[in-house]
Write an enzyme that holds these catalytic residues in place. Structure first.
Site, PDB file in Angstrom:
ATOM      1  CB  THR A   1      -0.904   0.157   1.310  1.00 15.15           C
ATOM      2  OG1 THR A   1      -1.261  -1.268   1.353  1.00 15.15           O
ATOM      3  CG2 THR A   1      -2.053   1.126   1.195  1.00 15.15           C
TER       4      THR A   1
ATOM      5  NE  ARG B   1       5.030   0.954   5.259  1.00 13.08           N
ATOM      6  CZ  ARG B   1       4.106   1.782   5.638  1.00 13.08           C
ATOM      7  NH1 ARG B   1       3.278   1.241   6.518  1.00 13.08           N
ATOM      8  NH2 ARG B   1       3.904   2.841   5.199  1.00 13.08           N
TER       9      ARG B   1
ATOM     10  CB  SER C   1       3.942   4.461   8.213  1.00 15.02           C
ATOM     11  OG  SER C   1       2.818   5.347   8.582  1.00 15.02           O
TER      12      SER C   1
ATOM     13  CG  ASP D   1       2.087   8.211  11.004  1.00 14.46           C
ATOM     14  OD1 ASP D   1       2.295   9.234  11.060  1.00 14.46           O
ATOM     15  OD2 ASP D   1       1.990   7.384  10.219  1.00 14.46           O
TER      16      ASP D   1
ATOM     17  CG  ASP E   1       5.209   8.198   8.140  1.00 18.35           C
ATOM     18  OD1 ASP E   1       4.149   7.995   8.694  1.00 18.35           O
ATOM     19  OD2 ASP E   1       5.017   7.944   6.771  1.00 18.35           O
TER      20      ASP E   1
ATOM     21  CG  ASP F   1       1.882   9.489   6.638  1.00 21.40           C
ATOM     22  OD1 ASP F   1       1.873   9.089   7.802  1.00 21.40           O
ATOM     23  OD2 ASP F   1       1.934   8.768   5.880  1.00 21.40           O
TER      24      ASP F   1
ATOM     25  CD  GLU G   1      -9.786   3.146   7.486  1.00 27.45           C
ATOM     26  OE1 GLU G   1      -9.470   2.985   8.919  1.00 27.45           O
ATOM     27  OE2 GLU G   1      -8.786   2.892   6.961  1.00 27.45           O
ATOM     28  CB  SER G   2      -5.786   4.192   8.065  1.00 31.06           C
ATOM     29  OG  SER G   2      -5.472   5.192   6.665  1.00 31.06           O
TER      30      SER G   2
ATOM     31  CE  LYS H   1      -1.350   8.155   5.956  1.00 27.92           C
ATOM     32  NZ  LYS H   1      -1.098   7.236   4.904  1.00 27.92           N
TER      33      LYS H   1
HETATM   34  C1  VG1 Z   1      -2.666   1.200   5.786  1.00 29.56           C
HETATM   35  C2  VG1 Z   1      -4.175   2.148   5.821  1.00 29.56           C
HETATM   36  C3  VG1 Z   1      -4.127   2.964   4.541  1.00 29.56           C
HETATM   37  C4  VG1 Z   1      -2.817   3.931   4.499  1.00 29.56           C
HETATM   38  C5  VG1 Z   1      -1.656   2.868   4.563  1.00 29.56           C
HETATM   39  C6  VG1 Z   1      -0.357   3.767   4.821  1.00 29.56           C
HETATM   40  O1  VG1 Z   1      -2.785   0.461   4.691  1.00 29.56           O
HETATM   41  O2  VG1 Z   1      -5.185   1.328   6.014  1.00 29.56           O
HETATM   42  O3  VG1 Z   1      -5.326   3.667   4.493  1.00 29.56           O
HETATM   43  O4  VG1 Z   1      -2.876   4.427   3.527  1.00 29.56           O
HETATM   44  O5  VG1 Z   1      -1.674   2.282   5.868  1.00 29.56           O
HETATM   45  O6  VG1 Z   1      -0.123   4.616   5.842  1.00 29.56           O
HETATM   46  P1  VG1 Z   1      -3.152  -1.067   4.809  1.00 29.56           P
HETATM   47  O7  VG1 Z   1      -2.964  -1.645   3.582  1.00 29.56           O
HETATM   48  O8  VG1 Z   1      -2.469  -1.771   5.984  1.00 29.56           O
HETATM   49  O9  VG1 Z   1      -4.581  -0.964   5.218  1.00 29.56           O
HETATM   50  V1  VG1 Z   1       1.183   4.906   6.528  1.00 29.56           V
HETATM   51  O10 VG1 Z   1       0.769   6.398   7.801  1.00 29.56           O
HETATM   52  O11 VG1 Z   1       1.461   3.494   7.087  1.00 29.56           O
HETATM   53  O12 VG1 Z   1       2.032   5.417   5.360  1.00 29.56           O
HETATM   54 CO    CO Z   2       2.527   7.071   8.259  1.00 33.10          CO
END
Ligand code: VG1
Ligand code: CO
Length: 544
Positions: A18, A22, A113, A278, A280, A282, A365-366, A377
């Protein structure tokens, strides 16, 4: 300067998820693992040769070592200039800001993140394109294809590069600029928000706040902006020193992991406003005195109030939300007469819409909201947006949110995460759901009539690219919804996310407890997906 060509062997597991690649730190430390991925960026992003690269990370364990590796490889690959945040630090939104402001050819951001940091925890790397945003799928797929066939990479031999002294220095033919990680970002915030008014609010003692940086990247940014510039009382920023292991915590700003600041916003002596960010920088969690603002509601409130904010006073062109995000913002868009887009999960899907000026605000929503000011973000941006709004409306957070619900209706919302479950079982669960979809519309589940059931696919309205299999949606005729998808950011087993939403137009019923309102949907969602028998879990790992 002698370029060294190192023979390597491809890894098969370097497909970005996403948000970038990682993995466990240990995996990144394996010989050639990081180097292969970095070389694949240079091999596919050819404009970096002779161009400018932005480089920085969230300061987690292995950040500094990775920056040394990448700098040497950048020099060997003919990058003309690398702009590095002092100490190797850059928040994700600050990196996006710098990539755009200096018209660079992209950036490499080192972060996992909200995932924990430390020798036994997580690390990550992602490439952002010259628009400042996370690379779109065609780019990440090209990088991935390269990692599968890579046989060598280029580097140079040199000693430790000083990351801590601001200024320019040569590295072979490359110029390395160590820059202030905060200054450009702070200037952008001052341009967007009415700092004078926010400062007046703090100076007059009308508002007390706490910001929990969770020992992650936003500490220096928040201290500079909130305390030094806006005059919030010393101590407003808590856990403000970035640490390689985030002080042993889980830098995820939600009710579970950011409990310290949540406690400060509740009870008799509660502060008026609280927030957390968080790893990083965002994400953000927004809290008022005795109220938690869901990220979906935060986005909707921002859209409805954007005209109060200096940087958005001319109105917004449109909004977007990721598919699992609640539909609260959809109603605001309808009232404003602007477009609303539903995109797959992940910030990279907002990039085209922002670049094409189809949207001004977007969110997930996250705990992520943002705007066209950067292409990520932005946690502190959201906090400043709220502060500016509080300074203008002079009402408590709870009042603003309740009035919003009265006008637009309330979308109750909750998310259940089942982390670290067996990957095979998770895939089978999704297949089992998929097979039921065709038969669901028109049927009734525990009194809820199914309106539609599908697996979300998205056609980008700007470039026509198609992204399929983005999560299962089951919508009911009363506006409530259940969504299932598998996470693309985890590093161990699979994580099942179940997103639940219920719509309540009646103001008299809007003050009910979220858990109570959601219980029937939780039961339907759990039974339909056979979660307990298929995953062996009676309860989710985290409820947000
Ligand atoms: C999660 C969130 C998603 C967000 C992503 C990266 O992804 O649900 O909304 O964009 O993390 O955010 P997933 O595939 O685990 O649901 V961050 O702050 O980790 O860069
Ligand atoms: Co982040």
């Amino acid at each position: 300067m002698k370029i060294i060509t190192v023979t390597t062997q491809a890894f098969s597991d370097q497909r970005p998820g996403t948000s970038g690649l990682r993995k466990k730190v240990k995996q990144f430390q394996a010989p050639h693992y990081l180097e292969n991925f970095v070389q694949s960026i240079f091999d596919t992003q050819t404009e970096l040769k002779g161009g400018t690269l932005v480089l920085g990370g969230d300061g987690r364990y292995y950040n500094r070592q990775a920056i040394q590796v990448i700098l040497r490889m950048a020099a060997a690959n003919g990058v003309a200039r690398v702009m590095v945040g002092q100490g190797g630090l850059l928040s994700t939104p600050a990196a996006s800001c710098i990539i755009r402001k200096y018209k660079t050819n992209g950036g490499i951001i080192l972060s996992a993140s909200h995932n924990p940091g430390g020798p036994d925890a997580d690390f990550g790397i992602k490439f952002n394109t010259p628009n400042g945003g996370p690379a779109a799928e065609n780019v990440t797929e090209a990088i991935f294809a390269c990692t599968r066939k890579i046989s060598e990479y280029q580097t140079i031999a040199c000693g430790e590069i000083d990351l801590d002294t601001i200024g320019a220095r040569p590295l072979g033919e490359t110029r390395v600029d160590i820059i202030d990680p905060v200054a450009d970002y702070a200037a952008l915030m001052e341009h967007l928000f009415d700092f004078r008014r926010i400062k007046q609010m703090f100076d007059s003692g009308l508002l007390r706040m706490r910001f929990d940086a969770m020992h992650a990247i936003t500490g220096p940014y928040a201290k500079h902006i909130l305390e030094d510039t806006l005059g919030a009382e010393p101590g407003t920023v808590i856990n403000g020193d970035p640490k390689e292991d985030f002080g042993g915590g889980h830098p995820d700003p939600n009710l579970v992991h950011a409990h310290e600041v949540v406690a400060l916003s509740m009870g008799h002596n509660a502060v008026d406003f609280a927030a957390a960010s968080d790893g990083d920088g965002d994400r953000s969690m927004i809290l008022g005195r005795n109220i938690f603002v869901t990220p979906s509601d935060s986005l909707a409130v921002m859209a409805a109030n954007a005209h109060h904010i200096k940087g958005y006073a001319n109105g917004i062109s449109g909004v977007a939300r990721s598919m699992p995000t609640s539909q609260a913002v959809d109603r605001v868009a309808a009232a404003l007469g602007v477009d609303c887009y539903e995109t797959p999960t992940g910030w990279k899907f907002f990039g085209n819409l922002l670049d094409a000026k189809r949207i001004t605000l977007c969110g997930e929503e996250s705990f992520g909201t943002g705007s066209d000011h950067v292409r990520e973000k932005d946690g502190l941006w959201a906090v400043l947006f709220w502060l500016n709004l509080l300074a203008v409306r002079k009402q408590p957070v709870a009042k603003i949110v309740q009035q919003h619900w009265q006008r637009f209706g309330r979308n109750f919302y909750t998310r259940y995460d089942y982390e670290g479950i067996d990957t095979g079982a998770a895939n089978d669960l999704m297949t089992h759901l998929q097979m039921q979809l065709a038969g669901l519309p028109g049927t009734t589940l525990d009194g809820y009539k199914v309106d539609y059931a599908d697996n979300f696919a998205y056609t980008d309205p700007v470039d026509g690219s198609i992204s399929e299999n983005q999560g299962i949606r089951i919508g009911f005729t009363d506006g409530s919804r259940i969504v299932y998808r598998l996470s693309g950011t985890g590093t161990k087993g699979a994580t099942l996310r179940v997103y639940l939403e219920a719509f309540e137009p009646d103001p008299k019923k809007q003050r009910r407890e979220t858990a109570t309102v959601m219980q029937p949907l939780v039961e339907i969602a759990t039974a339909l997906a056979e979660i307990v028998s298929r995953t062996g879990r009676k309860e989710p790992t985290v409820i947000t």
